[in-house]
Design an enzyme around this catalytic site. Sequence first.
Site, PDB file in Angstrom:
ATOM      1  N   ASP A   1     -12.812  15.773  45.075  1.00  9.97           N
ATOM      2  CA  ASP A   1     -13.184  14.387  45.974  1.00  9.97           C
ATOM      3  C   ASP A   1     -15.143  14.194  45.628  1.00  9.97           C
ATOM      4  O   ASP A   1     -15.259  14.888  46.103  1.00  9.97           O
ATOM      5  CB  ASP A   1     -12.968  14.055  46.939  1.00  9.97           C
ATOM      6  CG  ASP A   1     -11.390  13.920  47.097  1.00  9.97           C
ATOM      7  OD1 ASP A   1     -10.368  13.346  46.148  1.00  9.97           O
ATOM      8  OD2 ASP A   1     -11.100  14.840  48.752  1.00  9.97           O
TER       9      ASP A   1
ATOM     10  N   ASP B   1     -15.503  20.669  42.695  1.00 11.76           N
ATOM     11  CA  ASP B   1     -14.689  20.576  44.395  1.00 11.76           C
ATOM     12  C   ASP B   1     -14.375  19.250  43.528  1.00 11.76           C
ATOM     13  O   ASP B   1     -14.642  18.905  42.180  1.00 11.76           O
ATOM     14  CB  ASP B   1     -15.407  19.526  45.487  1.00 11.76           C
ATOM     15  CG  ASP B   1     -15.331  18.890  45.856  1.00 11.76           C
ATOM     16  OD1 ASP B   1     -14.765  19.452  46.800  1.00 11.76           O
ATOM     17  OD2 ASP B   1     -15.988  17.672  46.182  1.00 11.76           O
TER      18      ASP B   1
END
Length: 180
Positions: free
Chosen positions: A12, A10
């Site tokens: 952020d 992922d």
Amino acid sequence: MTRPKALFLDRDGVINYDKKYVYRIDDFEFRPEIFEVLQKAQSLNYLSIIVTNQAGIGRGYYSENDFQILNDWMKREFAKKGIRIQAVYFCPYHPEHGIGKYKKDSNFRKPGTGMILQAAKEYDLDLKNSVLVGDKPSDIEAGRNAAIGKTILVKSDYTINANGLADHFIDSPIEICNFL
């Protein structure tokens, strides 16, 4: 011939500090340990693939072009350190808060598996020997739903009482190296 394995990340909260809807280079702050993690993964023949929900596009906070400018810069920063990001998959849609064409339910939005399965198809990945790292329960659910072999949840504001959801629960991305 052995099929390649991937380290799915992922963005952020894992690659950079999550500052809510980051789309400008000036606001993007790498987590310093991520470079070491990706160098280690690359040395172990993992392909580095980013899978990121980008509801800020769907909500009208920034454009797909804004996202691509930041994305291209981020990949160049990794390349300066000898790290190759094979691909970045993103989902701009949101089923409730999207505006116009972006208001829709999409299997590409995690916890859906669309981004992961597209990467698996395009790179002929061995998902059973791949690893997914996220900082939200929806990231881990996407990995589990796609039958990725190992899931790692990085502690964040989103993971209160989430221990046990992933195969491994870590305080810092540097700990990813222990599970590759």
